[in-house]
Motif scaffolding. Sequence first.
Motif, PDB file in Angstrom:
ATOM      1  N   GLY A   1       0.795  -1.235   0.000  1.00 25.96           N
ATOM      2  CA  GLY A   1       0.000   0.000   0.000  1.00 25.96           C
ATOM      3  C   GLY A   1       0.819   1.272   0.000  1.00 25.96           C
ATOM      4  N   ARG A   2       2.025   1.198  -0.532  1.00 23.09           N
ATOM      5  CA  ARG A   2       2.874   2.402  -0.564  1.00 23.09           C
ATOM      6  C   ARG A   2       2.459   3.287  -1.730  1.00 23.09           C
ATOM      7  NH1 ARG A   2       8.446   0.275   1.952  1.00 23.09           N
ATOM      8  NH2 ARG A   2       7.767  -1.847   2.322  1.00 23.09           N
ATOM      9  N   LYS A   3       2.474   4.593  -1.486  1.00 29.58           N
ATOM     10  CA  LYS A   3       1.986   5.520  -2.500  1.00 29.58           C
ATOM     11  C   LYS A   3       3.011   6.568  -2.902  1.00 29.58           C
ATOM     12  CE  LYS A   3      -2.916   5.150  -1.592  1.00 29.58           C
ATOM     13  NZ  LYS A   3      -3.535   4.949  -0.339  1.00 29.58           N
ATOM     14  N   GLN A   4       4.071   6.698  -2.124  1.00 32.31           N
ATOM     15  CA  GLN A   4       5.102   7.687  -2.450  1.00 32.31           C
ATOM     16  C   GLN A   4       6.388   6.917  -2.702  1.00 32.31           C
ATOM     17  OE1 GLN A   4       4.644  10.157   1.147  1.00 32.31           O
ATOM     18  NE2 GLN A   4       3.805  11.714  -0.205  1.00 32.31           N
ATOM     19  N   ILE A   5       6.723   6.788  -3.965  1.00 28.59           N
ATOM     20  CA  ILE A   5       7.828   5.913  -4.343  1.00 28.59           C
ATOM     21  C   ILE A   5       8.827   6.629  -5.256  1.00 28.59           C
ATOM     22  CG2 ILE A   5       8.426   3.753  -5.538  1.00 28.59           C
ATOM     23  CD1 ILE A   5       5.595   2.748  -4.712  1.00 28.59           C
ATOM     24  N   VAL A   6      10.109   6.461  -4.918  1.00 34.75           N
ATOM     25  CA  VAL A   6      11.190   6.951  -5.768  1.00 34.75           C
ATOM     26  C   VAL A   6      11.909   5.726  -6.322  1.00 34.75           C
ATOM     27  CG1 VAL A   6      13.412   8.158  -5.848  1.00 34.75           C
ATOM     28  CG2 VAL A   6      11.549   9.087  -4.459  1.00 34.75           C
ATOM     29  N   LEU A   7      12.099   5.690  -7.631  1.00 27.76           N
ATOM     30  CA  LEU A   7      12.873   4.624  -8.261  1.00 27.76           C
ATOM     31  C   LEU A   7      14.251   5.189  -8.584  1.00 27.76           C
ATOM     32  CD1 LEU A   7      10.185   3.168 -10.700  1.00 27.76           C
ATOM     33  CD2 LEU A   7      10.690   2.495  -8.348  1.00 27.76           C
ATOM     34  N   ASP A   8      15.270   4.623  -7.940  1.00 20.48           N
ATOM     35  CA  ASP A   8      16.641   5.125  -8.072  1.00 20.48           C
ATOM     36  C   ASP A   8      17.419   4.257  -9.062  1.00 20.48           C
ATOM     37  OD1 ASP A   8      19.303   5.839  -7.768  1.00 20.48           O
ATOM     38  OD2 ASP A   8      19.146   6.133  -5.603  1.00 20.48           O
ATOM     39  N   PHE A   9      17.855   4.878 -10.147  1.00 19.59           N
ATOM     40  CA  PHE A   9      18.545   4.177 -11.231  1.00 19.59           C
ATOM     41  C   PHE A   9      20.061   4.364 -11.190  1.00 19.59           C
ATOM     42  CE2 PHE A   9      14.276   4.266 -12.811  1.00 19.59           C
ATOM     43  CZ  PHE A   9      14.181   3.211 -13.702  1.00 19.59           C
ATOM     44  N   SER A  10      20.620   4.771 -10.052  1.00 20.43           N
ATOM     45  CA  SER A  10      22.040   5.114 -10.022  1.00 20.43           C
ATOM     46  C   SER A  10      22.971   3.994 -10.477  1.00 20.43           C
ATOM     47  CB  SER A  10      22.461   5.652  -8.656  1.00 20.43           C
ATOM     48  OG  SER A  10      21.939   4.877  -7.617  1.00 20.43           O
ATOM     49  N   LEU A  11      22.592   2.728 -10.281  1.00 18.95           N
ATOM     50  CA  LEU A  11      23.466   1.621 -10.685  1.00 18.95           C
ATOM     51  C   LEU A  11      23.182   1.112 -12.098  1.00 18.95           C
ATOM     52  CD1 LEU A  11      23.351  -0.487  -7.388  1.00 18.95           C
ATOM     53  CD2 LEU A  11      25.160   1.067  -8.132  1.00 18.95           C
ATOM     54  N   VAL A  12      22.065   1.559 -12.676  1.00 16.01           N
ATOM     55  CA  VAL A  12      21.615   0.988 -13.944  1.00 16.01           C
ATOM     56  C   VAL A  12      22.293   1.648 -15.152  1.00 16.01           C
ATOM     57  CG1 VAL A  12      19.598   0.481 -15.384  1.00 16.01           C
ATOM     58  CG2 VAL A  12      19.381   0.496 -12.887  1.00 16.01           C
ATOM     59  N   GLU A  13      22.886   0.789 -16.005  1.00 12.46           N
ATOM     60  CA  GLU A  13      23.546   1.285 -17.218  1.00 12.46           C
ATOM     61  C   GLU A  13      22.732   0.974 -18.470  1.00 12.46           C
ATOM     62  OE1 GLU A  13      27.412  -0.496 -17.104  1.00 12.46           O
ATOM     63  OE2 GLU A  13      27.943   0.540 -15.251  1.00 12.46           O
ATOM     64  N   TYR A  14      22.007  -0.152 -18.430  1.00 13.26           N
ATOM     65  CA  TYR A  14      21.210  -0.557 -19.591  1.00 13.26           C
ATOM     66  C   TYR A  14      19.810  -0.965 -19.157  1.00 13.26           C
ATOM     67  CZ  TYR A  14      25.779  -0.878 -21.818  1.00 13.26           C
ATOM     68  OH  TYR A  14      27.030  -0.605 -22.291  1.00 13.26           O
ATOM     69  N   LEU A  15      18.860  -0.634 -19.997  1.00 14.03           N
ATOM     70  CA  LEU A  15      17.460  -0.938 -19.705  1.00 14.03           C
ATOM     71  C   LEU A  15      16.821  -1.384 -21.020  1.00 14.03           C
ATOM     72  CD1 LEU A  15      15.741  -0.411 -17.117  1.00 14.03           C
ATOM     73  CD2 LEU A  15      15.096   1.757 -18.128  1.00 14.03           C
ATOM     74  N   SER A  16      16.140  -2.518 -21.007  1.00 10.77           N
ATOM     75  CA  SER A  16      15.490  -2.964 -22.242  1.00 10.77           C
ATOM     76  C   SER A  16      14.116  -2.319 -22.385  1.00 10.77           C
ATOM     77  CB  SER A  16      15.338  -4.486 -22.226  1.00 10.77           C
ATOM     78  OG  SER A  16      14.269  -4.839 -21.406  1.00 10.77           O
ATOM     79  N   SER A  17      13.551  -2.424 -23.586  1.00 10.95           N
ATOM     80  CA  SER A  17      12.226  -1.841 -23.809  1.00 10.95           C
ATOM     81  C   SER A  17      11.164  -2.551 -22.969  1.00 10.95           C
ATOM     82  CB  SER A  17      11.863  -1.890 -25.293  1.00 10.95           C
ATOM     83  OG  SER A  17      11.957  -3.210 -25.760  1.00 10.95           O
ATOM     84  N   ALA A  18      11.374  -3.839 -22.681  1.00 12.26           N
ATOM     85  CA  ALA A  18      10.417  -4.561 -21.832  1.00 12.26           C
ATOM     86  C   ALA A  18      10.400  -3.962 -20.424  1.00 12.26           C
ATOM     87  CB  ALA A  18      10.784  -6.044 -21.767  1.00 12.26           C
ATOM     88  N   ALA A  19      11.564  -3.507 -19.971  1.00 12.23           N
ATOM     89  CA  ALA A  19      11.643  -2.875 -18.647  1.00 12.23           C
ATOM     90  C   ALA A  19      10.863  -1.554 -18.645  1.00 12.23           C
ATOM     91  CB  ALA A  19      13.099  -2.642 -18.259  1.00 12.23           C
ATOM     92  N   LEU A  20      10.871  -0.853 -19.762  1.00 10.66           N
ATOM     93  CA  LEU A  20      10.112   0.400 -19.860  1.00 10.66           C
ATOM     94  C   LEU A  20       8.628   0.144 -19.629  1.00 10.66           C
ATOM     95  CD1 LEU A  20      11.753   2.107 -22.969  1.00 10.66           C
ATOM     96  CD2 LEU A  20      12.225   2.544 -20.554  1.00 10.66           C
ATOM     97  N   GLY A  21       8.149  -0.991 -20.154  1.00 10.93           N
ATOM     98  CA  GLY A  21       6.741  -1.350 -19.958  1.00 10.93           C
ATOM     99  C   GLY A  21       6.398  -1.494 -18.487  1.00 10.93           C
ATOM    100  N   LYS A  22       7.309  -2.089 -17.717  1.00 11.09           N
ATOM    101  CA  LYS A  22       7.083  -2.248 -16.268  1.00 11.09           C
ATOM    102  C   LYS A  22       7.032  -0.888 -15.589  1.00 11.09           C
ATOM    103  CE  LYS A  22       7.313  -6.797 -16.118  1.00 11.09           C
ATOM    104  NZ  LYS A  22       6.091  -7.566 -16.068  1.00 11.09           N
ATOM    105  N   LEU A  23       7.874   0.035 -16.028  1.00 10.51           N
ATOM    106  CA  LEU A  23       7.883   1.378 -15.425  1.00 10.51           C
ATOM    107  C   LEU A  23       6.565   2.101 -15.685  1.00 10.51           C
ATOM    108  CD1 LEU A  23      11.497   2.554 -16.306  1.00 10.51           C
ATOM    109  CD2 LEU A  23      10.663   1.648 -14.129  1.00 10.51           C
TER     110      LEU A  23
END
Length: 116
Positions: free
Chosen positions: A45-67
């Motif tokens: 039930g969390r409503k205030q969320i920050v997604l931190d990408f500091s370690l991420v170098e590559y992201l696939s298009s499928a991952a974009l769908g999840k976002l």
Amino acid sequence: MSDQRIDIEEIGAVTVARFLDKKILDEANIDRIGQELFGLVDQDGRKQIVLDFSLVEYLSSAALGKLITMHKKVSAAGGKCVLCNIQKDIMDVFKITQLHKVLTLCGDLDDALAKF
């Protein structure tokens, strides 16, 4: 759980989810990340969320769908989801796909926390 793909930190009322993978590419991994992210909203039930990408170098298009799904879930719950520490290559993908107009993107964690 050792197979966790995100690290969760609570900063006040905000949940910070930090991705632990440099590359978010394969389907199984992306599904796992999706389950962990969606669980923050659906189970916790969390409503205030920050997604931190500091370690991420590559992201696939499928991952974009999840976002996008995550953004919709949080919005539907009356909350807000902010992304931060996005490296230039990934930011370029967000711009090409016009996602920077849909998602709230911030330079760093302090900027992101200031959005709440």
